[in-house]
Design a protein around this motif. Sequence first.
Motif, PDB file in Angstrom:
ATOM      1  N   ASN A  68       7.383  24.964  46.450  1.00  0.00           N
ATOM      2  CA  ASN A  68       8.154  25.819  47.368  1.00  0.00           C
ATOM      3  C   ASN A  68       9.135  25.042  48.226  1.00  0.00           C
ATOM      4  OD1 ASN A  68       6.087  24.622  48.841  1.00  0.00           O
ATOM      5  ND2 ASN A  68       5.866  26.350  50.250  1.00  0.00           N
ATOM      6  N   THR A  69       9.071  23.704  48.199  1.00  0.00           N
ATOM      7  CA  THR A  69       9.998  22.891  48.994  1.00  0.00           C
ATOM      8  C   THR A  69      11.125  22.298  48.148  1.00  0.00           C
ATOM      9  OG1 THR A  69       8.839  20.772  48.685  1.00  0.00           O
ATOM     10  CG2 THR A  69       8.039  22.229  50.441  1.00  0.00           C
ATOM     11  N   ARG A  70      11.089  22.504  46.842  1.00  0.00           N
ATOM     12  CA  ARG A  70      12.023  21.808  45.960  1.00  0.00           C
ATOM     13  C   ARG A  70      13.319  22.591  45.767  1.00  0.00           C
ATOM     14  NH1 ARG A  70      10.249  16.600  45.929  1.00  0.00           N
ATOM     15  NH2 ARG A  70       7.970  16.588  45.704  1.00  0.00           N
ATOM     16  N   PRO A  71      14.465  21.906  45.855  1.00  0.00           N
ATOM     17  CA  PRO A  71      15.753  22.553  45.596  1.00  0.00           C
ATOM     18  C   PRO A  71      15.960  22.762  44.096  1.00  0.00           C
ATOM     19  CG  PRO A  71      16.067  20.221  46.004  1.00  0.00           C
ATOM     20  CD  PRO A  71      14.599  20.495  46.244  1.00  0.00           C
ATOM     21  N   ASN A  72      16.974  23.536  43.750  1.00  0.00           N
ATOM     22  CA  ASN A  72      17.203  23.869  42.343  1.00  0.00           C
ATOM     23  C   ASN A  72      17.444  22.639  41.480  1.00  0.00           C
ATOM     24  OD1 ASN A  72      16.901  26.628  42.790  1.00  0.00           O
ATOM     25  ND2 ASN A  72      19.077  26.947  43.192  1.00  0.00           N
ATOM     26  N   TRP A  73      18.126  21.618  42.021  1.00  0.00           N
ATOM     27  CA  TRP A  73      18.447  20.456  41.194  1.00  0.00           C
ATOM     28  C   TRP A  73      17.208  19.702  40.738  1.00  0.00           C
ATOM     29  CZ3 TRP A  73      16.646  15.898  43.076  1.00  0.00           C
ATOM     30  CH2 TRP A  73      16.520  15.746  44.455  1.00  0.00           C
ATOM     31  N   PHE A  74      16.113  19.851  41.451  1.00  0.00           N
ATOM     32  CA  PHE A  74      14.872  19.165  41.110  1.00  0.00           C
ATOM     33  C   PHE A  74      14.376  19.558  39.721  1.00  0.00           C
ATOM     34  CE2 PHE A  74      10.201  19.102  41.097  1.00  0.00           C
ATOM     35  CZ  PHE A  74       9.920  17.813  41.508  1.00  0.00           C
ATOM     36  N   PHE A  75      14.732  20.763  39.270  1.00  0.00           N
ATOM     37  CA  PHE A  75      14.241  21.289  38.002  1.00  0.00           C
ATOM     38  C   PHE A  75      15.262  21.164  36.867  1.00  0.00           C
ATOM     39  CE2 PHE A  75      12.292  23.609  41.537  1.00  0.00           C
ATOM     40  CZ  PHE A  75      10.965  23.339  41.310  1.00  0.00           C
ATOM     41  N   ARG A  76      16.384  20.521  37.109  1.00  0.00           N
ATOM     42  CA  ARG A  76      17.444  20.395  36.104  1.00  0.00           C
ATOM     43  C   ARG A  76      17.584  18.930  35.701  1.00  0.00           C
ATOM     44  NH1 ARG A  76      21.478  24.046  39.803  1.00  0.00           N
ATOM     45  NH2 ARG A  76      20.516  26.076  39.371  1.00  0.00           N
ATOM     46  N   LYS A  77      17.247  18.642  34.460  1.00  0.00           N
ATOM     47  CA  LYS A  77      17.203  17.240  34.043  1.00  0.00           C
ATOM     48  C   LYS A  77      18.551  16.543  34.172  1.00  0.00           C
ATOM     49  CE  LYS A  77      15.631  14.008  30.579  1.00  0.00           C
ATOM     50  NZ  LYS A  77      14.943  13.777  29.296  1.00  0.00           N
ATOM     51  N   ALA A  78      19.628  17.247  33.911  1.00  0.00           N
ATOM     52  CA  ALA A  78      20.949  16.633  34.028  1.00  0.00           C
ATOM     53  C   ALA A  78      21.227  16.174  35.455  1.00  0.00           C
ATOM     54  CB  ALA A  78      22.033  17.607  33.586  1.00  0.00           C
ATOM     55  N   GLN A  79      20.544  16.775  36.428  1.00  0.00           N
ATOM     56  CA  GLN A  79      20.769  16.418  37.825  1.00  0.00           C
ATOM     57  C   GLN A  79      19.758  15.409  38.352  1.00  0.00           C
ATOM     58  OE1 GLN A  79      21.203  20.731  39.218  1.00  0.00           O
ATOM     59  NE2 GLN A  79      22.845  19.746  40.372  1.00  0.00           N
ATOM     60  N   TYR A  80      18.467  15.523  37.956  1.00  0.00           N
ATOM     61  CA  TYR A  80      17.480  14.579  38.504  1.00  0.00           C
ATOM     62  C   TYR A  80      17.234  13.394  37.578  1.00  0.00           C
ATOM     63  CZ  TYR A  80      13.468  16.205  35.632  1.00  0.00           C
ATOM     64  OH  TYR A  80      12.607  16.500  34.597  1.00  0.00           O
ATOM     65  N   GLY A  81      17.569  13.518  36.308  1.00  0.00           N
ATOM     66  CA  GLY A  81      17.545  12.377  35.410  1.00  0.00           C
ATOM     67  C   GLY A  81      16.312  12.206  34.559  1.00  0.00           C
ATOM     68  N   GLY A  82      15.258  12.970  34.816  1.00  0.00           N
ATOM     69  CA  GLY A  82      14.005  12.788  34.087  1.00  0.00           C
ATOM     70  C   GLY A  82      13.010  11.978  34.893  1.00  0.00           C
ATOM     71  N   ILE A  83      11.735  12.163  34.619  1.00  0.00           N
ATOM     72  CA  ILE A  83      10.686  11.569  35.442  1.00  0.00           C
ATOM     73  C   ILE A  83      10.663  10.043  35.358  1.00  0.00           C
ATOM     74  CG2 ILE A  83       8.853  11.726  33.684  1.00  0.00           C
ATOM     75  CD1 ILE A  83       6.939  12.557  35.994  1.00  0.00           C
ATOM     76  N   LEU A  84      11.027   9.474  34.211  1.00  0.00           N
ATOM     77  CA  LEU A  84      11.016   8.015  34.077  1.00  0.00           C
ATOM     78  C   LEU A  84      12.238   7.394  34.730  1.00  0.00           C
ATOM     79  CD1 LEU A  84       9.683   7.621  30.418  1.00  0.00           C
ATOM     80  CD2 LEU A  84       8.394   7.747  32.563  1.00  0.00           C
ATOM     81  N   THR A  85      13.391   8.040  34.597  1.00  0.00           N
ATOM     82  CA  THR A  85      14.584   7.589  35.310  1.00  0.00           C
ATOM     83  C   THR A  85      14.364   7.624  36.806  1.00  0.00           C
ATOM     84  OG1 THR A  85      16.061   8.371  33.569  1.00  0.00           O
ATOM     85  CG2 THR A  85      17.024   8.099  35.749  1.00  0.00           C
ATOM     86  N   ASP A  86      13.687   8.663  37.255  1.00  0.00           N
ATOM     87  CA  ASP A  86      13.518   8.900  38.688  1.00  0.00           C
ATOM     88  C   ASP A  86      12.336   8.108  39.250  1.00  0.00           C
ATOM     89  OD1 ASP A  86      13.581   9.943  41.251  1.00  0.00           O
ATOM     90  OD2 ASP A  86      12.731  11.877  40.679  1.00  0.00           O
ATOM     91  N   ILE A  87      11.162   8.698  39.278  1.00  0.00           N
ATOM     92  CA  ILE A  87      10.091   8.063  40.049  1.00  0.00           C
ATOM     93  C   ILE A  87       9.543   6.810  39.381  1.00  0.00           C
ATOM     94  CG2 ILE A  87       9.494  10.109  41.355  1.00  0.00           C
ATOM     95  CD1 ILE A  87       7.175  10.635  39.565  1.00  0.00           C
ATOM     96  N   ALA A  88       9.597   6.698  38.053  1.00  0.00           N
ATOM     97  CA  ALA A  88       9.073   5.489  37.411  1.00  0.00           C
ATOM     98  C   ALA A  88       9.931   4.266  37.680  1.00  0.00           C
ATOM     99  CB  ALA A  88       8.931   5.701  35.905  1.00  0.00           C
TER     100      ALA A  88
END
Length: 340
Positions: free
Chosen positions: A163-183
């Motif tokens: 409930n706290t996440r913006p729309n871009w959080f769910f769009r891979k083109a915007q957040y980059g994927g879980i390994l690009t991001d938090i890993a």
Amino acid sequence: MKQTPIRFAAIGLNHGHIYGQVNLLLRAGAELTAFYAKEPDLAAEFAAKYPQAKQAGSEEELLEDETLQMIVTAGIPCERASLAVRAMQHGKDVMSDKPGCTSFEQLAELRRVQAETGRIFSICFSERFENRATVQAGELVKSGAIGRVVQTIGMGPHQIRLNTRPNWFFRKAQYGGILTDIASHQVDQFLFFTGSTQAEVVSSQVANYKFPQYPELEDFGDIMLRGNGGTGYIRVDWYTPDGLGTWGDGRLTILGTEGYIELRKYADIAGRSGGDHLFLVDQKGTRYIDCQNVHLPYGERLIDDMLNRTDTAMPQAHCFLATELALQAETRASRLGNLS
């Protein structure tokens, strides 16, 4: 004669990490003078937190301000590289939230412009720079406390709080994927603790096991790495339950030839309260080290690098290699679960 403080501005406030980035520079003696965000709600929150900072009318106003030496950003991940490139071309050093970019094309442009301008492009890997137990582990490894480091195992679980996440959080083109991001945090730590200056992705995989309603969200991922200083395994996920009481049970095990270190960064489940827990096992025994008072030097070193054009806070080559490996892991990953 007292040194004039570094003056910096924030552009892009889309991730809450911006507050940690600003605070570490303020602790180190830098001066926050201005900010810009196109989102009124984010701008209002930031202005309330830092009333000393003037709200600018545009990015260009700050990029063209010759009194500023640095731009910090935690914008939407896919927009960070473009901003950093323009900032460096305007003669400014940059500190970005992770990930610093989301594509190989962006990484190539960052490398090119950084080399051309000689500016600093630093990514704030907060799980190392802003975690006292990890800083202490670095000092122990440097002193030879566990012999030669041969492997790291990094765990980066996160609480999703949908409930706290913006729309871009769910769009891979915007957040980059879980390994690009938090890993990318764990890739940075693998390189740092093994001393690797070259490395390759042995294998990687990503999945959406829990959230099929968000088909572009990756909620699980892991990576195996091999470097010229050691090997590494990384696992990240968005499964941390609310019952933990904090956003993630981040852990790091550093295996050496003469012992090992385990970090429980944010929680010692069913054990000691708080975070910054370090356990050291060597030939003499087992020891617990409370790291809550360990000094965090990243901000000071970064400012010193800006003033003296040195490379001590995080070598530029390391910054780019950590980013490249995370991108490679994401691009080559096997896709499991609800991912096609």
